[in-house]
Scaffold this active site. Structure first.
Site, PDB file in Angstrom:
ATOM      1  N   LYS A 145     -12.299  -7.321   5.548  1.00 53.98           N
ATOM      2  CA  LYS A 145     -13.024  -7.138   4.278  1.00 53.98           C
ATOM      3  C   LYS A 145     -14.519  -7.089   4.503  1.00 53.98           C
ATOM      4  O   LYS A 145     -15.241  -6.398   3.794  1.00 53.98           O
ATOM      5  CB  LYS A 145     -12.665  -8.251   3.291  1.00 53.98           C
ATOM      6  CG  LYS A 145     -11.226  -8.186   2.858  1.00 53.98           C
ATOM      7  CD  LYS A 145     -11.071  -8.277   1.368  1.00 53.98           C
ATOM      8  CE  LYS A 145      -9.693  -7.783   0.999  1.00 53.98           C
ATOM      9  NZ  LYS A 145      -9.268  -8.173  -0.315  1.00 53.98           N
ATOM     10  N   LYS A 166      -2.064  -2.000  -3.367  1.00 49.62           N
ATOM     11  CA  LYS A 166      -2.557  -1.771  -4.718  1.00 49.62           C
ATOM     12  C   LYS A 166      -4.035  -1.436  -4.737  1.00 49.62           C
ATOM     13  O   LYS A 166      -4.548  -0.970  -5.734  1.00 49.62           O
ATOM     14  CB  LYS A 166      -2.231  -2.943  -5.635  1.00 49.62           C
ATOM     15  CG  LYS A 166      -2.814  -4.289  -5.258  1.00 49.62           C
ATOM     16  CD  LYS A 166      -2.304  -5.323  -6.271  1.00 49.62           C
ATOM     17  CE  LYS A 166      -2.335  -6.747  -5.747  1.00 49.62           C
ATOM     18  NZ  LYS A 166      -3.640  -7.214  -5.310  1.00 49.62           N
ATOM     19  N   LYS A 218       0.609   0.217   4.842  1.00 50.75           N
ATOM     20  CA  LYS A 218       1.289  -0.450   3.738  1.00 50.75           C
ATOM     21  C   LYS A 218       0.904   0.182   2.393  1.00 50.75           C
ATOM     22  O   LYS A 218      -0.235   0.588   2.211  1.00 50.75           O
ATOM     23  CB  LYS A 218       0.842  -1.923   3.759  1.00 50.75           C
ATOM     24  CG  LYS A 218       1.700  -2.861   2.938  1.00 50.75           C
ATOM     25  CD  LYS A 218       1.262  -4.300   3.193  1.00 50.75           C
ATOM     26  CE  LYS A 218       1.015  -5.009   1.875  1.00 50.75           C
ATOM     27  NZ  LYS A 218       0.669  -6.414   2.013  1.00 50.75           N
TER      28      LYS A 218
END
Ligand code: TRP
Length: 338
Positions: free
Chosen positions: A121, A206, A203
């Site tokens: 991140k 969202k 993956k």
């Protein structure tokens, strides 16, 4: 229904959380939510909408508010019974933030620096590497430890955070005695890894902005379009092979999860048919799988009074349990009782 449970029969506790930072996907459903429904008979389950965690990355206020409600509606629409499960919003239970501060004093700088999610991140949000991004795992440890959790259903990517939670709990228990139950990650085998339809080696996430994601509330026509565009390969055989055929294998995994069919059945069903028919059939199966969920979530979202009642009751139950642990922690540390 038994109204008194003796300690010997006490159920184990399960805790998990999802950030309201993006809409729930087909991957969230098949990899997490659907499994949660099956756990509610056997365990005491708490499922949290972790809004405090979501703000480590900037969120438009209106979006975070509507996503929290929508996520709650979708939890219920997926079959999570709000009477059998404690469904709540993290910021409604102040003990999470309180224990998080305490635990941050028992977590090492070096430990937090080694977290792969932090490193990822920090690379992706180089312009906003805030302290919350760094201490995120202590808040997650607080979530888990407040409820004396035994099992934490999470994806593979969250295993490192649960391991750190165990290290923190061990350190604290080592100093003050048995305060926290030692939690374990609980990683489901079936449907655990639903991949992006356009980048099948990644993956289905969202937070993805690409078209490879199917959301629980997507319209049938959008779902069908996403499956028509799904990446396959230059071969034409419907055959399970994660290495050579990741796209086709992912579609087979989704179809198997949606219909309960085995890979052998699916290979036989589409033998000699090419990918066009296969992709449409998988798309239609997903439309039918998600239709009742979308319809129920849309109905619930119109009933704000009901949703308010559910999250209020959930927060009350959670607060009661969390405060028990927090009081014990404060006492052990040596804080003066109120
Ligand atoms: N970090 C988790 C994720 O990104 C979300 C989360 C926050 C969580 N607190 C938790 C998951 C406690 C399990 C238990 O997916």
């Amino acid at each position: 229904m038994p109204d008194t449970i003796s300690p010997a029969e006490e159920k184990q506790t399960i805790f998990s959380g999802v950030k309201p930072s993006g809409d729930l996907t087909l991957g969230s459903y098949l990899g997490a939510l659907r499994n949660w429904v099956d756990l509610s008979e056997q365990y005491d389950c708490l499922y949290c909408i972790v809004d405090l965690h979501a703000i480590t990355v900037r969120q438009p206020p209106a979006e975070i508010r509507s996503r929290c409600l929508s996520q709650l509606a979708q939890y219920i629409a997926c079959g999570l019974d709000p009477v059998k499960n404690t469904l709540f919003i993290q910021s409604h239970v102040p003990a999470h933030a309180e224990l998080s501060w305490v635990l941050s004093c028992y977590t090492m700088y070096g430990e937090l620096s080694r977290m792969t999610q932090f490193k990822d991140k920090a690379t992706k949000n180089a312009e906003n590497i805030n302290a919350g991004l760094f201490t995120y795992p202590t808040l997650m440890a607080a979530d888990i430890l407040l409820y004396q959790t035994n099992l934490v259903p999470v994806g593979e990517d969250q295993k490192q955070h649960v391991e750190l939670t165990r290290d923190i709990a061990n350190r604290f228990n080592g100093i003050y005695g048995d305060v926290f139950t030692m939690p374990e990650p609980f990683i489901p085998e079936v449907g655990a890894r639903i991949m992006s339809l356009t980048e099948p080696r990644q993956k289905m996430s969202k937070s993805d902005t690409d078209t490879g994601c199917v959301y629980l509330l997507d319209r049938p026509e959008d779902i069908l379009r996403a499956f028509k565009r799904a990446v396959t390969d230059s071969d034409s055989a419907v055959r399970f092979d994660l290495q050579e055929k990741p796209g086709v294998s992912n579609l087979m995994g989704i179809y198997a999860a949606a219909t309960g069919k085995s890979y052998a059945d699916i290979e036989a069903e589409f033998a000699g048919q090419g990918y066009g028919a296969f992709k449409s059939t998988v798309g239609e199966a997903v439309v039918e799988l998600l239709r009742p969920i979308r319809e129920e979530a849309e109905r619930l979202l119109k009933d704000k009074a009901y949703l308010t009642q559910i999250y209020t009751e959930g927060a009350n139950r959670a607060t009661f349990l969390a405060n028990k642990t927090l009081r014990k922690v404060y006492k052990k540390i040596g804080f003066v009782a109120k």
